[in-house]
Structures are given as structure tokens and as C-alpha cells.
Design an enzyme around this catalytic site. Sequence first.
Site, PDB file in Angstrom:
ATOM      1  N   GLY D  13      22.079   4.704 107.684  1.00  0.00           N
ATOM      2  CA  GLY D  13      22.253   4.497 106.318  1.00  0.00           C
ATOM      3  C   GLY D  13      20.673   3.784 105.742  1.00  0.00           C
ATOM      4  CG  MET D  17      21.389  -3.341  99.935  1.00  0.00           C
ATOM      5  SD  MET D  17      22.912  -3.948  99.751  1.00  0.00           S
ATOM      6  CE  MET D  17      22.960  -5.417 100.929  1.00  0.00           C
ATOM      7  CG  ASP D  36      19.514   8.050 104.965  1.00  0.00           C
ATOM      8  OD1 ASP D  36      19.894   6.794 104.689  1.00  0.00           O
ATOM      9  OD2 ASP D  36      19.740   9.185 104.454  1.00  0.00           O
ATOM     10  CG  ASN D 100      30.246  -3.691  98.839  1.00  0.00           C
ATOM     11  OD1 ASN D 100      30.389  -4.794  99.412  1.00  0.00           O
ATOM     12  ND2 ASN D 100      29.552  -3.713  97.781  1.00  0.00           N
ATOM     13  N   GLY D 128      21.733  -8.159  97.323  1.00  0.00           N
ATOM     14  CA  GLY D 128      21.177  -7.134  96.284  1.00  0.00           C
ATOM     15  C   GLY D 128      19.980  -6.673  96.572  1.00  0.00           C
ATOM     16  CE  LYS D 194      29.250  -8.787  99.181  1.00  0.00           C
ATOM     17  NZ  LYS D 194      29.375  -7.546  98.171  1.00  0.00           N
ATOM     18  CD  GLU D 201      28.475 -10.167  91.994  1.00  0.00           C
ATOM     19  OE1 GLU D 201      28.395 -10.471  93.366  1.00  0.00           O
ATOM     20  OE2 GLU D 201      28.332  -8.945  91.458  1.00  0.00           O
ATOM     21  CE1 TYR D 202      32.731  -7.037  90.028  1.00  0.00           C
ATOM     22  CE2 TYR D 202      34.409  -6.326  88.517  1.00  0.00           C
ATOM     23  CZ  TYR D 202      33.510  -6.011  89.540  1.00  0.00           C
ATOM     24  OH  TYR D 202      33.476  -4.954  89.821  1.00  0.00           O
TER      25      TYR D 202
END
Lengths: 343, 343, 343, 343
Positions: D13, D17, D36, D100, D128, D194, D201-202
Site C-alpha cells: 500500500g 501514508m 501496490d 484504521n 496524517g 487509536k 479528535e472528533y
Amino acid sequence: MTTDTPMQLGMVGLGRMGANLVRRLMRDGHRCVVYDLDTDAVDEMEQEGATAASSLHDLADRLEQPRNVWLMLPAGVVQPTLDQLATLLAAGDAVVDGGNSYYRDDIARAGQLAPAGIHYVDCGTSGGVWGLERGYCLMIGGEDEPVARLDPIFRSIAPGTGDAAPTPGRTRTDGTAPEGYLHCGPSGAGHFVKMVHNGVEYGMMAAIGEGLGIIKHADAGLRSRTVDAETAPLREPEAYQYEIDVAEVAEVWRRGSVVGSWLVDLVADALARSPGLDAYTGRVSDSGEGRWTVLAAVDESVPAPVITSALFERYQSRELGRFTGQVLSAMRGEFGGHAEKAG
Amino acid sequence: MTTDTPMQLGMVGLGRMGANLVRRLMRDGHRCVVYDLDTDAVDEMEQEGATAASSLHDLADRLEQPRNVWLMLPAGVVQPTLDQLATLLAAGDAVVDGGNSYYRDDIARAGQLAPAGIHYVDCGTSGGVWGLERGYCLMIGGEDEPVARLDPIFRSIAPGTGDAAPTPGRTRTDGTAPEGYLHCGPSGAGHFVKMVHNGVEYGMMAAIGEGLGIIKHADAGLRSRTVDAETAPLREPEAYQYEIDVAEVAEVWRRGSVVGSWLVDLVADALARSPGLDAYTGRVSDSGEGRWTVLAAVDESVPAPVITSALFERYQSRELGRFTGQVLSAMRGEFGGHAEKAG
Amino acid sequence: MTTDTPMQLGMVGLGRMGANLVRRLMRDGHRCVVYDLDTDAVDEMEQEGATAASSLHDLADRLEQPRNVWLMLPAGVVQPTLDQLATLLAAGDAVVDGGNSYYRDDIARAGQLAPAGIHYVDCGTSGGVWGLERGYCLMIGGEDEPVARLDPIFRSIAPGTGDAAPTPGRTRTDGTAPEGYLHCGPSGAGHFVKMVHNGVEYGMMAAIGEGLGIIKHADAGLRSRTVDAETAPLREPEAYQYEIDVAEVAEVWRRGSVVGSWLVDLVADALARSPGLDAYTGRVSDSGEGRWTVLAAVDESVPAPVITSALFERYQSRELGRFTGQVLSAMRGEFGGHAEKAG
Amino acid sequence: MTTDTPMQLGMVGLGRMGANLVRRLMRDGHRCVVYDLDTDAVDEMEQEGATAASSLHDLADRLEQPRNVWLMLPAGVVQPTLDQLATLLAAGDAVVDGGNSYYRDDIARAGQLAPAGIHYVDCGTSGGVWGLERGYCLMIGGEDEPVARLDPIFRSIAPGTGDAAPTPGRTRTDGTAPEGYLHCGPSGAGHFVKMVHNGVEYGMMAAIGEGLGIIKHADAGLRSRTVDAETAPLREPEAYQYEIDVAEVAEVWRRGSVVGSWLVDLVADALARSPGLDAYTGRVSDSGEGRWTVLAAVDESVPAPVITSALFERYQSRELGRFTGQVLSAMRGEFGGHAEKAG
């Protein structure tokens, strides 16, 4: 039914609620002198048996002393009307504000009229367009004397005991609450209780609305969802395969359920007429009492997350949080390179 | 009143709700075979006219095929009971789970019984301790055939039309919702709707509770508050000088008001019995459906701030956020040297 | 470092913040005349180089005209101090309120002093006990002239640019915001922004507190739960088997994460000192700004569910919703025969 | 800086990131084999020094045993990739999921690979688009052995101690948290932490967004509002006369204030680039972790009103509560004859 003690009342404001109050009062034998800027409205009530007044001055002239005047006006015009009435009334007269005034204004207005000996009574009036038939629930504030004097008026406007079975645990036999009207306390107390009543109404409405929304969307697993980095796919679509008839759910909840309520009755009716509620966009207005209830809760140090959530949900429905959302999207753009997307 | 089509039903679980269901059914001429681990409960129902069973096996033996068995059990014992019943029942038999099971368990259980040809029906039952008198609102999920077969049973348990006036806008003449029971959809749909019903109930209850709390504390300006750096003094104590009779407010809201509801009826009763509600500490339990409603809202992408706030308010009332509070106080200690204080 | 333009400032109030402001100012060469009811505090600052004043009158005498006086006082004593100062100051003098006054009071106070030509400047001051070292973030309201005149004072108190890297996207080269102080607008604007700042602080603190609470309770599946009709058992205990070191989580979040912040730094410190935060009961105070922020949001029609939830969470932590909880428990008792239980 | 113990790592991938992780690792002397589906991405990393793989099979071939493979993939493709890798890897190899994923999937996946002796490590990765420069905060779950083996990899990816001053109260000298990475517990613990991190964070983002919204609308008294029965007029427009530069407020909050944080840094940057944030509509996405955090809070019985409000605020911003709003408007229409209106 005719009351034993018919009274005379002046009604200022003949909108839907004012007109219906007059009708309920005349049914019980009370004599009403009516005034509104809209002369058609005055004419209509005159034909139904009321005495027409051509001005506030004329209304005052046509009332026997001590006068009783009921204001049923939009919140914004109560004060100027009251200012004018103050010059026309005399000591011993009473003014009832039956609209949705802020209770703090009641306190000020009672103080404004007191030196002239004019009584000010605040009366929160619940019942909406159905009140003519069902009667209106009245929450009253003010001094004891004028409130007692106006008792026949309140009794005629209120629903009476007929609507609901007696409360089993109630042992006290005095009090007017079982008749649907209550003297809550001194000036402002009536509108205070009505304000909170509307806050409760906001919360109950929102609970019903959210619940029916969750039931409507029980088909979420049947609708395809885009899988991308921005939106989590529904993990268990097999658990959301229901296409439930929301209108019938509202109908069944009317009977025997814990959530049975007039609001459920109303939503069942609305859904029976239009299952998709297509006439509505979902932008929900708010008109003061919900806001004031939140302010009171904050001041009193009483947590009110449910009522407050209901208020903000209305704000959100009108997209009033747009800038906040822009800030969030901007942050997401900054830290994650996330673009906004629909849905 | 006796129903035209008396049926036979096996009832497993004779707690308050199970026993009252049996009573309502027998009133309508249905024959009930009853079983409970508590033999006293079985004896009591036998004296009232039911047929006693000494075991699940015995219950199955005493029922004519196709059997109809209703489970009215705590959520935790449904599955083991069902596992045992699965060995005793035959193709064509039907089991109704009338308790508060999670709808996802219904889907699994229906799948577990299907290969043997046993029907599984989930039935959310609202009405509480008052259901014997008022009837129970039923929300039903499962296949069409067994639900149709059980119609006389549901009809007897449900309140019927008597409780509430017809919905004015309703034009359809079919459907059982006006009788107080509704086949909501396939397996799980009944408990799904009942789950959301309870979520709505949480929200409505919280709205009422918060509102009455705000009214009770309308005397905040009469109580002295310590002025220190940690707590803001009440800016306008003159606006919070009301000592309002909360019990009478609840009573008056029962009649003609927009918030009129069975829950307001109940709280009026509780307050009439004890205005200070002194028997209660304010620690509010929650029993699953509220939580599951929130999970469904989150999954479905339906905002439910009011119902969720009501759930968390219950958590808070039981001090389940204590660690969170400790973290906040610790931060305040770190940045401001603030000490914790009471009230 | 010594500023190019040393000024003279009178400081009224030598609590922790007032004293530290004086220290920061003297480091930069400003001359301070100090007063406090606590003569020990005055003596201590005198030993550190300040000029002692024995009364407000004496302070006014010792300041050159136009005088600059900074009030660093509890909110409750600002007004009486200002009333007295108004009799001692002259046209052209300026008073800065550096405390946590409500911005509406600023508007009134500026209006009170204006006829005498005395300037009133409101200055929200953030930084807490760490400000001596880090500098204080200043949010300033008032007329242009006195704010400009006081610029060297604000510059010395503020952190300066050193604390944080320049904002990459910033192209404007004027403005003092990168130095850590900002003239936000006319009277009240400084405390308005500081008020909202504290509202944001409430929300951020609560988010961190809730998150750490969820992590701490990730062991919920390891603890046995009573199975009864009142409490839903944890459906998937196997998903909550983690015993996570909350202190280390806070520490790791300090570096490179999206939630990196001074508040996370502080909570990491508190947890490093005491992983169980045993010195705290979890009763969280609130001191005005959070409440006022909610009132402003409601007035402005801006949805603020997060900040409001944070406020009510603090109320809840102090059990201020007890009556609401009693009402809920009473309703549950009425409709379901539910008894209250712990936990 | 080159690490003392260079390792070999396979990276699957090469989105933003994944590519940046490879770059950070190569800077420290680690050797990376990259794959990838997008061959351009592979070519680009090859030019920067990585070893290109043409397939998962090829990647497995090019790695020395025991292999270490890092997946940096959208959540939806982790499982199929893992299924394929399971056939290519051998006992002793380790796979790290750095995306995630839901922590419950981690538990299942670790169980899936365990019989073959393949280790599964879950690693929540925060940072990020800025991680290449700042380093990534890593929250790790899994068995001790593979986590220890991968320590040099984690150390190179993490920010190290440089970013933040040591925590004053920290006395323990072991542990990697001050380096910006943490082994949180067994399988799933990394993604659990996480997940909650993103929930926090929200909440923090929403607090900042709401606060800036309230400041932006401090000019509410300057804008005329229609006075009608549906909307309460602003009672005290004189208190909302501020036109505050929101961008400068964000900038000043970056220095010395209690809300100083990376998120405030980012919003200051976004506002500096575009004060009106005109590129954004305010429809805020959510991507799973916030939802899962709420589910965990509900399951654990931990009140999380702030994080949940932040989640629902995002739903609201995307108009997902439309049906709920329609229900509310329909009820208002039924009881009050209220029509919907804009704003």
C-alpha cells in the site's frame, strides 16, 4: 354547560387562538368585548355574539369596572399594546397576557402597571389549534386577588376534569389543577411554567422524531453504500433489512404503550395523511420558549442535555451550524487531505 | 367479552407480566397451559383457571399441535429455554418471545429453529404493570403464517380500539394497529420497533424529568450561593424566586396540554403520593433497549442526540463517568491550581 | 530581554496571576505599583522590585498620568473596586480588567467610566499557573487609543512568537496575534473571545476525559456483571478484555498525534504523578465562562451541542440532576414496578 | 540519523501514508520492499531507493525470514489482502496492519493467522499528511515477541522525544511512550486506543468549530431578524455587535492559551489561507472510528455525551436527520398550524 358566574372579558387579538378563546367563553355564557386590528376578524366574532370594539379606547369604554382584558397577541406587540392600555385602564382593572411572553418581561410589566393599581396576570396557554374542542391547559402567574377574580374565565377556557381519569394517588381535594388550570405563583410564574412546558415538548417531540427516523432507516442494509476512505461501510447490513411502515408504528403506539401521548396521536395523524411527510422539508422552527428553558437550566445549574439537544437539533435542521462544519472540514483537509463529500 | 376464536396457548414464565397475559387471555376464553420454575406461581394460575405444567416437557405434552408457546422470561434465560424447547417441539409449532430480547438474537433464533420447521415470532410488549387493565401494545416480527395464526391471541392481549379516539386522518380501514398490535416485519422487526419504542421512552422521560427539575429549581435565587473563584454567582437571582408546586404542575399538564401523555399521568401520580420523591435516590437504571437504540442510530447514520443524551444521563446518574470527572479535575488542578469543591 | 519602551503600570490584585503578571512585566523593565488587601502579598512584590501602595488612593497617587491600572481580581469584586477607582482616576487614565468578567459587564463599565474620560479595557487572560513561564495569551477589547498605548505591556505579558512555529499559510505581516495577544474589538470583545475560549476548553477537556475513560474501562469484559432484569449484560465481553495503561496512552498522544495539545500534556503529567488520580473525586467545578458561552450560542442561534454537553457533564458530576433522576426512577417505579439499584 | 539496527520491511500500500512511512524508514537506513496495485507508485518508491515487488507473491519472495510486512491499506481491502498473504507467509513471519481497522477485526484476524504461526500486529497510526515531517504517533497491539522485534521500525516511524518537552511529573524511565509509540496490549489494543484517539479528535475538533462559530456570529445583533410568530427575536441585540476576525483569534490561541493544540494550529492555517473557508460547504464526513468509539462507550457504560454529540453533529451537517425534522415539522403543523420557514 353554562357557568354559574358569567363574567365580562375584553379580548385583544383575534387570531386563531384568541378567536377560539372567545368562542369557548361565550359557550359558557361569558360576555366578550373583542378588538383586533383586522376588522374582518372583529366582524366575524360579532356575528358569533361578541361585542365589537373599534379601538383599544373603545374596548376600555365598553367594559364595566373593574375591567378584565385578555391579550392574545404575538410576543412582539404585547409591550406597545400594554403601554397604550396603561393609559386607558384604571386601578383595580386586570390585564391577562395569554401569549408566549418571556416571564422576565412579565415581572417588568407587572412592576410597570402596579403603581397605577392595574393588575397584571401572565397566563401560559397550551392547546394549539385543538383548544377550542379540547380546552386549553392554563399556567397562571400573578397576585392572588385578580387570579381569584378571573377564576370563572380560567375554568371555562380550561379542559375541565373530563379529559383524563383522576390521578389515583391524589389525596388532596382542593386545587384547580385537575380542572386543567393552575395558579403557579407570583408574576412570571405562569409563563415560567409554560416556558418549561414547551422545553419538555421540544424534548418529547425530538425523542419521537428520532425514534421514527431510526425505524424508517432500518432498511439501511438494503441500500448500497459507497465504500471509500471517507465513509465507514455498514458493518452488518444483514441487521438492517427492515422496511417498516412508520405510519402504522405511530398508530400502534397510540394504544397501551408507555409512549402513548397526544404528540404520538398527532404524528400518527400526520403520517396517516402523508406517509412520506413530503410537504415538509425538515427545517424546524423554534419560537423562544425552548431557548429560554435552556437559559434557565444553565442559570439554575440544572443539567438539561435532552432539552438542549432538542433545541440544537432544530438549529441544525436549519443549517445554522454551517460555519462550524466548514471549520471541521477545513481541519480535516489540513491534517488528512480529506475532501468533503456528500452523504 | 369473549373472542370468537378461542385458542390454546402455552405460557412459559409467570412473573408479573406473564401472569397478567394469562389472565387477559383467559378473560377472552383462551385456554392456557402454564409453566414456571416457581411452582407457587404455577399453582396460583391453576387456581385462576389455567392448566398447570410441571416442566417444559409436560407443557409440550399438554398442548395440541400445532403448538403455540409464549415465552415471558428475563432476556438472559430465553436462549437456554429455547434450546430445550427446540427438542420438544415439532414442525409447525410456533414460539413467541414476548420479552425484551435484542432483535439480532431473534434473527439468529429464527434461523436456529427454521430447519426443524418451528416458527419463531418476536413480540415486543409494552404496558408494564398496568397492562392487565389497559392491555399491552404489541410489536410483532416473524413469518406471515404463524403471526396470522396467533391473531386471536394478539387481539386479546392488545388494548383494542377503546383506549384512544380514531386517528382523524386515517383512511385505510385494514390493519390491526388501531387495535394496538402490529406485525412490523420479518424476524426481529417486532423487537426492533419495541427497542426504538423504549429509546423514545427514555427521551420522553428525560424531557419530563429535566423540565420538572428546572421548575423545582426556579427558587435558585432564594438560596444563597457561595461566591468564590470556582463557582459563578447567579447573575440575576431576582429572576429565580419561584417556589412552584411541582406536583400540581404535573397534574395540570395532564389536561389539554401538548405534553399530555401517559408518562405525565404517571409522574403526576408519583408526585401526588410523595412530592419530594424521597423514596428515590435518583440513580436511574437502564436495561438494554436504550443502548441498542443508540447503536442502531449510529449504524444507520441517523442523528439521535436526544435519545443518546437520555441514555448518558442515566449513566451519569449512577456516577459511571467518575474517571472522566477525575481527569477533568486533574487538568484543572494542573493548569489553574483549582481544587475540587462540592456542589 | 528588556522592552524598548518601559512603562509604568498599577496592579490591583496580587493573587497568583496578578503577582506573576507583575514579575513578567518587571523582567521586561516595566515599573509596577502594586496593591492588594493582603499586605503580605504587597510586601513580597515590593521585595521583588515593585513599588508598594497602601490603598487604591495611594496607588493612584503613585502613578504618573495618564495612569494605567490593571485589575486582576475575582469577578465578584471588580465592580466595587472600579466604583472606588472611578473617584480616584482622571480623564485619559485607563483601567484594564484582566480577570474573567462577563463581557456584558464590560460594556456597562466602559459606559460608566466614559463620561469621565476614563478608558476601560477588557483583557481575557489565559495561561493559568504556567503563565509566568510560558506567557499569557491575551484577548483584548476596548477603544483603539488606550489599547495601542498599552501595547508594550501586552507584549511583555504575552508569550511572543517563540512558543509556536509560524502558521505556514499566513501571509499578512501585520497584527499582534503571532505574538500571543490580540485586540479583538470594542468593549467586551476581549472577554467575549476569552469566554468562548473557555467554552472550547470545556469541550476539549471533556473529549479527552471521556476518551481516557473509555480506554480505562476497556476491561469491562473482565469484571463480572450482575445479570438481572434491570441491567443489560455486556453482550460481547470478549471485546472488552484490555487493561490499558492510561497514563502511557496520554504520554504517547503528546507526540505526533492529531490530539496533541497542552491539555494532553497536562493530563499526561497528572497521570504520571498519580495513575489513579486518587486525589480527585470527579466533581468538576465550572466558573462562568462555559455557562455564558452556551447562553451566547443559544442567543446567536448557533448549535453548540459539544460545548453544552461538556457543561452539563460538569453539572452531572456534581449530582445537580438529582431531582431529574428521582423523577425518572419514580416513573419507572410507576409503569414497571422497577426498583432503583446501584451501579 | 541512522538507526543502529536496520531492518527489512515489506510495505503493501503506497498511498500517501504508506509512501511516507517508507520514506521515513529509508531515512533511518531500513530496507523496504514495496508493493501496490498502482505500478506508478511502486516505480516512484523504487527511484527513491526501495525494492520494487510486482505482486504480493513477489514481495514475500523478496523478504528474508522471519518476514515483516506492513499493510497500509483502506479498511475495506485489508481482509482480502490478508487472506492472500496468509498463503504466502510462514511461521514466525509478522504482519502489521497500520490502517484504521476495527479492533474487533484485529482479534479475529490474529486468531485466523495464529494456527499458521504467523503473527498479527495492529498499529494505529496518527499523523496524517504531516507525518513524514513530524513522525507518526503509533498505538500498537499484539503479542510481545513480534512487537519487540519490530521496535526499530516503530522507533523510526514515531516522532521521537524531540517534539515535546518531557512530562515534568514522569518518574519512570522505561517505556517507549515518550518516543511516540506504545505497545498498548494484546491484539486489537492498538486499534482500540487509536479508535478512541479519533473519538477524542472528533470532540476536540467540534469544540473548536463550535467556539469559532459562536465568535463569528457575535455580530448577530447587527443583522436584522424577521419578527414573526415562528422565530424569537434576539432579545438583546446590543450584546451581539462584534465583528471579530476569526482567523486572528485562531492565530492568537496558538500561543500560551489553554486550548493550544495542533488542531488549533491547523485551523489557524486554514483560516489564514481563506478567512471564509469558502471552499468548504460544511458537510463533514466521518470514517468509522468516531462511531466505534460511541459503541464502545455505550457497551462499557461510560457516558460520552461530548464525543457522541460531535459524531451526531457530523451526521447533522450532512442532513442525515431530515426525516426526524420532517416529523417535528409535521407535529408542529398538527398542533399549532405552524408552517415551516427558512432560517
